[in-house]
Design an enzyme around this catalytic site. Structure first.
Site, PDB file in Angstrom:
ATOM      1  N   ASP A 219      36.275   7.277  12.194  1.00  0.00           N
ATOM      2  CA  ASP A 219      35.062   6.583  12.665  1.00  0.00           C
ATOM      3  C   ASP A 219      34.427   5.816  11.522  1.00  0.00           C
ATOM      4  O   ASP A 219      34.787   5.999  10.367  1.00  0.00           O
ATOM      5  CB  ASP A 219      34.059   7.624  13.187  1.00  0.00           C
ATOM      6  CG  ASP A 219      33.728   8.663  12.117  1.00  0.00           C
ATOM      7  OD1 ASP A 219      32.783   8.432  11.360  1.00  0.00           O
ATOM      8  OD2 ASP A 219      34.442   9.689  12.013  1.00  0.00           O
ATOM      9  N   ASP A 221      31.283   6.202  10.672  1.00  0.00           N
ATOM     10  CA  ASP A 221      30.022   6.916  10.477  1.00  0.00           C
ATOM     11  C   ASP A 221      28.944   6.209  11.304  1.00  0.00           C
ATOM     12  O   ASP A 221      29.174   5.991  12.495  1.00  0.00           O
ATOM     13  CB  ASP A 221      29.681   7.033   8.985  1.00  0.00           C
ATOM     14  CG  ASP A 221      28.720   8.180   8.714  1.00  0.00           C
ATOM     15  OD1 ASP A 221      28.841   9.214   9.393  1.00  0.00           O
ATOM     16  OD2 ASP A 221      27.848   8.046   7.850  1.00  0.00           O
TER      17      ASP A 221
HETATM   18  N1  ADE Z   1      34.334  13.862   9.837  1.00  0.00           N
HETATM   19  C1  ADE Z   1      34.798  12.831  10.581  1.00  0.00           C
HETATM   20  N2  ADE Z   1      33.904  11.810  10.621  1.00  0.00           N
HETATM   21  C2  ADE Z   1      32.829  12.214   9.873  1.00  0.00           C
HETATM   22  C3  ADE Z   1      31.589  11.613   9.535  1.00  0.00           C
HETATM   23  N3  ADE Z   1      31.265  10.406   9.958  1.00  0.00           N
HETATM   24  N4  ADE Z   1      30.728  12.326   8.754  1.00  0.00           N
HETATM   25  C4  ADE Z   1      31.078  13.557   8.303  1.00  0.00           C
HETATM   26  N5  ADE Z   1      32.224  14.161   8.598  1.00  0.00           N
HETATM   27  C5  ADE Z   1      33.107  13.509   9.372  1.00  0.00           C
END
Ligand code: ADE
Length: 280
Positions: A219, A221
Site C-alpha cells: 500500500d 500508507d
Molecule cells: N504493513 C503494511 N502496510 C503498512 C503500513 N502502511 N503501515 C504500517 N505497517 C504496514
C-alpha cells in the site's frame, strides 16, 4: 549464553502476515521450544528447502493472533539460535512512503528508523537467565549486506520488481499512521513502513545472526491524496496476488545462501557482539 556456531548453514525464516505457510518446507517436523525469555509466537517448523535445513516461525502465530507489540521477539530469535540457525531471512508486508516503491514490489531494506515505544530490544537486560553485562550493539549496518546481496542477485535473475535498498520506518501499531506522521516519515528519509522490523533485527544482531528481510509493498500508507489510504483489506488483496513471488524468491535464495562460505562473516558477527559487551 549460546554455544558457538559450527558454521553449518541453517536458515531461520520468520514468516510475516500471509507468508508463513509451512508448506514451503520439505520433511516437516513441529517442535515446541522454550526460551529464558518465554515462548516463541508458535511451535517451530523444522524442515528443508532444496536440502538446506530451515526453521520456520510464524511471526504472529499460526492463527495470526499476536499483535506486533506483543510478539515475543526475543523468544523467536533465541529459539532460532537454539536450533542452530546461522541466518534469519524474514518476510513482511510494508507500506510505501515513495511513489517509485509500488504495491507488489519487493524491497530489501538496509536501514531502519525506530518509532516503537513498548518493546524490549535487548537480551542483556540483567534479569535471571539473561547473559551477563550490557550490550551496546552497533547498528550502523543492521541488515546483513552479504545476505542482501544474494537476495538482490536472485531477484534480478527471477526478474522480480524490486528495490535493492530502503529505509524502513517501524511504528508501534497496531494502528496505521496519521497523514501528518506519514508525511513526516517521508521527510525523515523513510522509504517503507511496517510494525515489526524493530526489535527483530536488533536482537538478531545481538544473537550474532545474519539477518535480512524481504518486504513486500502492499500500500501507499496514507500520504497520497490521489490514493485510498491503507486498510487491512488493501494490504491483504495485494498480498495474496503477489505472495507467489516471495515464495519463489525464498526457494531460490536459500540454496544460494547455503552454497556460500560464511565462517569468516559469522566470526565477525560474533566478535561485534562480544567486543561491545560492558561487564560490571
Ligand atoms: N504493513 C503494511 N502496510 C503498512 C503500513 N502502511 N503501515 C504500517 N505497517 C504496514
Amino acid at each position: 549464553m549460546w554455544e558457538s556456531v559450527d558454521y553449518k548453514v541453517v536458515i531461520g525464516i520468520i514468516g510475516g502476515t500471509g507468508m508463513d505457510d509451512p508448506d514451503i518446507l520439505e520433511e516437516r517436523q513441529e517442535k515446541h521450544v522454550s526460551t529464558p525469555y518465554g515462548e516463541p509466537s508458535d511451535a517451530l517448523v523444522l524442515g528443508k528447502i532444496a536440502g538446506v535445513e530451515c526453521v520456520l516461525v510464524p511471526r504472529h502465530g499460526r492463527k495470526h493472533t499476536v499483535l506486533p507489540t506483543d510478539i515475543n521477539y526475543r523468544a523467536n530469535i533465541d529459539a532460532l539460535k537454539q536450533e542452530g540457525c546461522t541466518h534469519v531471512v524474514v518476510t513482511t508486508a510494508c507500506g510505501s512512503l515513495r511513489e517509485q516503491y509500488k504495491p507488489g514490489d519487493l524491497v530489501f531494506p538496509d536501514q531502519f528508523i525506530d518509532r516503537t515505544t513498548k518493546r524490549i530490544s535487548t537480551f542483556y537486560d540483567g534479569k535471571e537467565g539473561s547473559p551477563a553485562g550490557i550490550c551496546h550493539i552497533p547498528m550502523h549496518d543492521p541488515y546483513c549486506s552479504h545476505t542482501r546481496k544474494i537476495l538482490i542477485e536472485v531477484a534480478k535473475e527471477l526478474k522480480l520488481s524490486h528495490h535493492s535498498s530502503g529505509t524502513n520506518v517501524v511504528i508501534e501499531g497496531p494502528r496505521f499512521s496519521s497523514k501528518a506522521e506519514s508525511k513526516m516519515f517521508q521527510m525523515w528519509g523513510g522509504d517503507i513502513i511496517n510494525m515489526t522490523a524493530v526489535p527483530e533485527v536488533v536482537l538478531a544482531n545481538e544473537a550474532g545472526l545474519c539477518y535480512a528481510a524481504i518486504a513486500m509493498v502492499t500500500d501507499y500508507d496514507c500520504w497520497r491524496d490521489d490514493h485510498e489510504p491503507v486498510s487491512v483489506e488493501s494490504v491483504m488483496a495485494i498480498f495474496k496476488s503477489n505472495v507467489a513471488h516471495v515464495k519463489k524468491l525464498l526457494l531460490t535464495v536459500i540454496p544460494r545462501i547455503a552454497s556460500k562460505e560464511w565462517a569468516d562473516i559469522t566470526k565477525e558477527r560474533q566478535a561485534a557482539v562480544t567486543s561491545n559487551i560492558m561487564q560490571h
